[in-house]
Design an enzyme around this catalytic site. Structure first.
Site, PDB file in Angstrom:
ATOM      1  N   ALA A 116       8.132   6.024  12.340  1.00 40.44           N
ATOM      2  CA  ALA A 116       7.006   7.777  13.006  1.00 40.44           C
ATOM      3  C   ALA A 116       6.349   7.391  14.036  1.00 40.44           C
ATOM      4  CB  ALA A 116       5.718   7.723  11.867  1.00 40.44           C
ATOM      5  N   ARG A 135     -12.804 -18.112   5.497  1.00 40.99           N
ATOM      6  CA  ARG A 135     -11.868 -18.744   6.553  1.00 40.99           C
ATOM      7  C   ARG A 135     -12.045 -18.590   8.038  1.00 40.99           C
ATOM      8  NH1 ARG A 135      -7.540 -13.978   4.378  1.00 40.99           N
ATOM      9  NH2 ARG A 135      -6.809 -15.054   2.431  1.00 40.99           N
ATOM     10  N   ASP A 180       0.119   1.171  15.074  1.00 43.98           N
ATOM     11  CA  ASP A 180       1.074   2.058  14.716  1.00 43.98           C
ATOM     12  C   ASP A 180       0.283   3.407  14.180  1.00 43.98           C
ATOM     13  OD1 ASP A 180       3.154   1.175  16.239  1.00 43.98           O
ATOM     14  OD2 ASP A 180       4.147   0.797  14.217  1.00 43.98           O
ATOM     15  N   GLY A 197       0.778 -14.633  -0.115  1.00 41.68           N
ATOM     16  CA  GLY A 197       0.969 -15.618  -0.926  1.00 41.68           C
ATOM     17  C   GLY A 197       0.898 -14.058  -2.578  1.00 41.68           C
ATOM     18  N   GLY A 198       0.403 -13.125  -1.646  1.00 39.87           N
ATOM     19  CA  GLY A 198       0.732 -12.081  -3.785  1.00 39.87           C
ATOM     20  C   GLY A 198      -1.035 -12.528  -4.394  1.00 39.87           C
ATOM     21  N   ALA A 208       0.719  -1.114  -0.142  1.00 39.86           N
ATOM     22  CA  ALA A 208      -0.264  -0.478   0.240  1.00 39.86           C
ATOM     23  C   ALA A 208       0.780   1.196   0.076  1.00 39.86           C
ATOM     24  CB  ALA A 208      -1.279  -0.041   0.701  1.00 39.86           C
TER      25      ALA A 208
END
Length: 606
Positions: free
Chosen positions: A304, A432, A372, A194-195, A162
């Site tokens: 950050a 899932r 975060d 796994g993409g 992202a």
């Protein structure tokens, strides 16, 4: 592209991959006071070979020593994650050779690979006649520090898929960009995935005559998340899916297998697969793409810690923490894109929102997935949504929690899931959460995936993920045997019942119908042996909740007002997946909303 890093010492050295051999070389500094080996003298040249057990199995390294100086480290064989483990080895090699010491830190984000590498080099030095224990006592060396740029048009926080999508898009719009990553390697959870990517209307579907559409994907996503997701956000993901896959192909140089997968909850085969069957195919090539761009400053090992705002509440900068001194500094900017991922590795945060997700449940996620970005944004008034929805992936290593990619035979319509009693208990291509919950209710909370040699050969997954298979087999997580009796006995599964289950399944395949659980795709018989039986348990995989965003990726306050100059993309942004994310929709999300966030941040920074 200019890269500023606390590992700025990487300015030279030869790196070449030839026939699976990675050669990493550096030169000892001239006149260095610690340039000699521990014996204080040493003459001539010697070599040694040492071994380490990394994340993806054993690897060997060779060292060359001349007159007590370490001249070269060569990795002879390694299957560590591209862009992560191999990068750690490159960086450590240069640091060790340039400074003639083994007193170095591991690379964050690749700790296991780093520890194994340092151990292997120690072993090799001993074999070369040195005393590695003395090398470890030499002066500690830390990589050089580089000052942060004082300002940029856009700051992107998070170096996964992202973040890369947002940074590249903003830079292509003519803006200066700083991309911050707190770990020592780039890729995040994208590299560990796994993409696979849901892309309706993709070229493989067209060639195979499979009719699909963005509306069909949106429908599956909404229903798969119990209609708790935002239909507007889901529709944007679905409509941007194909274009995002093409962006990856032509902008990122990503290669794909000529094959499709069907994940649970999808009513059609639509998910394309990176050629390496790994998200690292994406992140390594996107890193290379960024390396060729002049308008992006890529910074690792820098966390950050705070979003800076002006009196009107608009975001005007990011405070970051120096990893060595702990001091903070600020990068001023006109817009910030948060791409920091979820909080699957933060047990306290998980339990805060969902008490069932305690430390008894392992996680597939990177150690960086600590929430975060969510915490920073909340401090300036950002709203969160769906935080209680935390997904577990059903087919994970019972001992480590890692994703078991060999188990993807299930997603290519092979194999059945059984319990310790030898019975099927769920539809293998169900959602899932359905499979995970079903597994938790079985004896010992464990399931077993059974498949035959034909499935292994047809999918090629045992070869594709040979490192995982060898490691799993060595620990007994997966067992191979010629007969069902033997494979069942080895895993403590009821053999007689397993044989009955296989016989029943094969009859269902012949009939073309599964009356027990309604198998939703092409059914393949369990044929002749050898057979494979793999133990698996659910592990935390994805957090559906996060920052509340608009369709333009703007972050909203608790009263529904966009925070000026703040955008969020990927897992840090919630309300897209509902109660449950369908497999392969994360990649579609991060590259679609990543580019939206990058474009809108660039427009705001105009």
């Amino acid at each position: 592209m200019e890269r500023f890093s606390r590992r700025q010492f990487i300015t030279g050295g030869a790196v070449a991959a030839l026939g699976g051999t990675l050669a990493l070389a550096g030169c000892a500094p001239s006149g260095s006071s610690n340039a000699k080996g521990s014996n204080g003298a040493g003459s001539g040249s010697s070599a040694g070979i040492g071994s380490g057990m990394g994340k993806h199995g054993q690897f060997d390294v060779e060292v060359m020593v001349t007159d007590g100086n370490l001249d070269r480290i060569t990795v002879l064989n390694s299957r560590e994650t591209p862009g992560m483990g191999d990068v750690a080895m490159e960086e450590l090699t240069q640091l060790i050779v340039d400074n003639q010491t083994l007193n170095v830190d591991t690379v964050s984000g690749a700790t296991l690979s780093s520890m194994a590498f340092i151990g292997a080099v120690s072993d090799a030095l001993d074999q070369a006649g040195q005393k590695s224990s003395d090398w470890r006592k030499r002066d500690k060396v830390t990589p050089a520090q580089t000052e942060l740029p004082a300002s940029a048009d856009v700051v992107v926080v998070g170096g996964g898929g992202a973040g890369f999508a947002a940074a590249i898009t903003a830079a292509n719009a003519g803006k200066s960009v700083v991309l911050l990553e707190k770990m020592g390697v780039f890729g995040g959870d994208t590299a560990l995935s796994g993409g696979e990517m849901a892309a309706p209307g993709n070229w493989i579907q067209v060639q195979e005559g499979i009719a699909d559409s963005p509306d069909a994907l949106a429908k599956d996503m909404l229903e798969g998340g119990d209609n708790a997701g935002d239909p507007a956000l889901v529709q944007i993901i679905a409509e941007g899916a194909l274009d995002s896959s093409q962006w990856l192909t032509f902008e990122g140089g990503i290669s794909w297998k000529h094959d499709l997968m069907q994940f649970g909850g999808h009513n059609i085969k639509r998910s394309i697969i990176p050629i390496t069957h790994s998200g690292s195919e994406m992140t390594t090539k996107l890193t290379n793409r960024v390396n060729g761009m002049d308008d992006i400053v890529l910074i690792d090992n820098t966390k950050a810690v705070e979003l800076v705002t002006d009196d009107a509440g608009a975001v005007t900068g990011v405070k970051v923490e120096n990893p060595v001194t702990g001091d903070t500094s600020e990068v001023k900017c006109k817009a910030v894109v948060l791409a920091t991922g979820g909080f699957g590795s933060n047990v306290d945060m998980r339990v805060k929102y969902n008490p069932e997700m305690d430390d008894k449940i392992l996680s597939t996620d990177s150690v960086a997935a600590q929430g975060d970005g969510i915490v920073m944004a909340e401090k300036i008034g950002a709203d969160t949504i769906d935080m209680e929805y935390i997904q577990t992936y059903p087919v994970c290593d019972p001992e480590t929690g890692a994703l078991l990619y060999v188990g993807d035979v299930r997603l290519e319509n092979h194999g059945i899931l059984v319990n310790r009693e030898g019975d099927r208990f769920v539809q293998e291509l169900d959602r899932r959460d359905v499979i995970s919950n079903g597994t938790k209710n079985q004896t010992d909370g464990v399931a077993f995936l059974l498949f035959d040699q034909a499935a292994a050969d047809e999918t090629g997954l045992l070869k594709q993920h040979a490192d995982e298979y060898e490691n799993s087999e060595a620990r007994g997580v997966i067992v191979k045997a010629d007969t069902l009796d033997d494979v069942a006995k080895a895993q403590g599964v009821d053999a007689a019942e397993l044989k009955k289950t296989v016989e029943k399944w094969n009859q269902y395949c012949a009939d073309g119908k599964d009356p027990d659980f309604g198998y939703s795709a092409e059914m393949n018989v369990i044929g002749d042996g050898p057979y494979y039986l793999m133990a698996c348990k659910p592990a935390v995989h994805y957090t559906m909740g996060g920052l509340h965003i608009t369709p333009e990726a703007e972050v909203l306050t608790v009263d529904g007002t966009p925070i000026a100059g703040l955008y969020a993309t990927g897992e840090v942004a919630g309300h897209k997946m509902g109660t449950n994310r369908l497999g392969s929709c994360s990649m579609t999300d991060i590259y679609t909303f990543g580019r939206i966030a990058g474009k809108n941040a660039a427009d705001y920074a105009a």
